[in-house]
Design an enzyme around this catalytic site. Structure first.
Site, PDB file in Angstrom:
ATOM      1  N   SER A 137      -1.112   1.475  -0.186  1.00  0.00           N
ATOM      2  CA  SER A 137      -2.385   2.172  -0.129  1.00  0.00           C
ATOM      3  C   SER A 137      -3.059   1.937   1.219  1.00  0.00           C
ATOM      4  O   SER A 137      -2.474   2.208   2.256  1.00  0.00           O
ATOM      5  CB  SER A 137      -3.257   1.732  -1.308  1.00  0.00           C
ATOM      6  OG  SER A 137      -4.368   2.581  -1.466  1.00  0.00           O
ATOM      7  N   ASP A 195      -0.740   6.969  -5.299  1.00  0.00           N
ATOM      8  CA  ASP A 195      -0.936   5.663  -4.680  1.00  0.00           C
ATOM      9  C   ASP A 195       0.052   4.604  -5.175  1.00  0.00           C
ATOM     10  O   ASP A 195       0.247   4.419  -6.368  1.00  0.00           O
ATOM     11  CB  ASP A 195      -2.365   5.215  -5.010  1.00  0.00           C
ATOM     12  CG  ASP A 195      -2.849   4.063  -4.162  1.00  0.00           C
ATOM     13  OD1 ASP A 195      -2.209   2.995  -4.207  1.00  0.00           O
ATOM     14  OD2 ASP A 195      -3.872   4.232  -3.481  1.00  0.00           O
TER      15      ASP A 195
END
Length: 306
Positions: A44, A179
């Site tokens: 991320s 993500d």
């Protein structure tokens, strides 16, 4: 064999600013220590940091980007809020501003163009196998630029960056991925596995040294000791549980495998700070400046620079 140095960077949205400042301070204490790193791993916001560092950006440059682009990335127009029914049927933020920032920085650069090795986690929502006899399923995906048949060196840096950093409910699905934090918000064990794999890192366990940085430990808790909860009760907590809950597991595993060759920096935050709380940037800067890094500085001197 000499040490194989790994830097692992957690997810955490705008709190990646904390990581950037911690790295800036470590670099000031040991100028050039980042040049010793053999593998940058990230999830991320940590994936964005890893890609930036592997491309040659300094922590100071990355810090400036967080401070400058944070409000643009985590902004939502009034019209978009209406169309999404206040985030009920659409993501909180558009991915457009982040994509433009990344394109300005990386252009058409590919993973294979980066001078350093990277490992970036994501989650593939549909593996779409060509063989119809195989199971069609979602699965974790780890993008890397090591040579070999499974190399992702031809993938655009911008695309990989967006595939790792679009947390569910915060940003839309991008190219079939979400993500990497849903599977490995702390990618340190994944990085260790990549370093050990004979076809990529090819290292022996006793040669790996790993520095892991978090974006700050959020003091979250649920006071309920008993509870017959259903979806309505759990829904507000599920994203945070998924993205933050596994970080401690990776920390435990690395400590058991690597012992003194592992060091973790993840300051406890004085209060919860969300992944999109750009209004708390001044507080994050203050937190990162005050973290005691003496132990980390000594560890780096002994295990990274010797």
């Amino acid at each position: 064999m000499s040490s194989y140095r790994v830097l692992s960077l957690d997810g955490g949205g705008i709190r990646g600013l904390i990581t950037a400042i911690l790295l800036e301070r470590l670099e000031e204490a040991h100028p050039g220590f980042l040049s010793y790193i053999d593998l940058f791993a990230g999830t991320s916001t940590g994936g964005l940091l890893a890609l930036g560092l592997a491309s040659g950006m300094s922590p100071k440059e990355i810090r400036s980007l967080y401070e400058e682009m944070g409000k643009r990335v985590f902004s939502n127009s009034f019209l978009d809020g209406i169309l999404d029914l206040g985030n009920l049927i659409g993501a909180e933020y558009s991915i457009g501003p982040l994509k433009r920032e990344l394109e300005n920085r990386f252009g058409d650069k590919r993973l294979g163009d980066l001078p350093k090795k990277v490992l970036v986690s994501s989650f593939d929502l549909d593996n779409c196998p060509q063989d119809k006899n195989r199971l069609r399923t979602w699965k974790a995906k780890f993008f890397h630029n090591y040579p070999g048949l499974d190399s992702d060196g031809d993938q655009k840096v911008v695309d990989v960056a967006l595939r790792t950093s679009n947390a569910p409910t915060y940003f839309p699905i991008y190219q079939g991925y979400v993500d990497g934090g849903v599977v490995a918000n702390n990618p340190s064990v994944c990085a260790m596995a990549q370093a050990l794999h004979p076809l990529t890192g090819g290292q022996d366990l006793e040669d790996i040294v790993l520095l892991s940085l978090g974006t700050g430990h959020n003091p979250r808790f649920l006071p309920q000791q008993q509870g017959d909860w259903g979806l309505l009760h759990w829904a507000p907590h599920m994203v945070d549980l998924a993205l933050e809950g596994s970080a401690g597991l990776a920390d435990y595993q690395c400590r058991q495998f690597l012992d003194h060759r592992y060091y973790r920096i993840n300051p406890v935050l004085p209060y919860p700070i969300g992944m999109d709380e750009v209004d708390k940037i001044p507080q994050m800067i203050e937190i990162a400046i005050q973290v005691d890094l003496d132990g980390a500085i000594q560890w780096i001197k002994k295990h990274y620079l010797s």
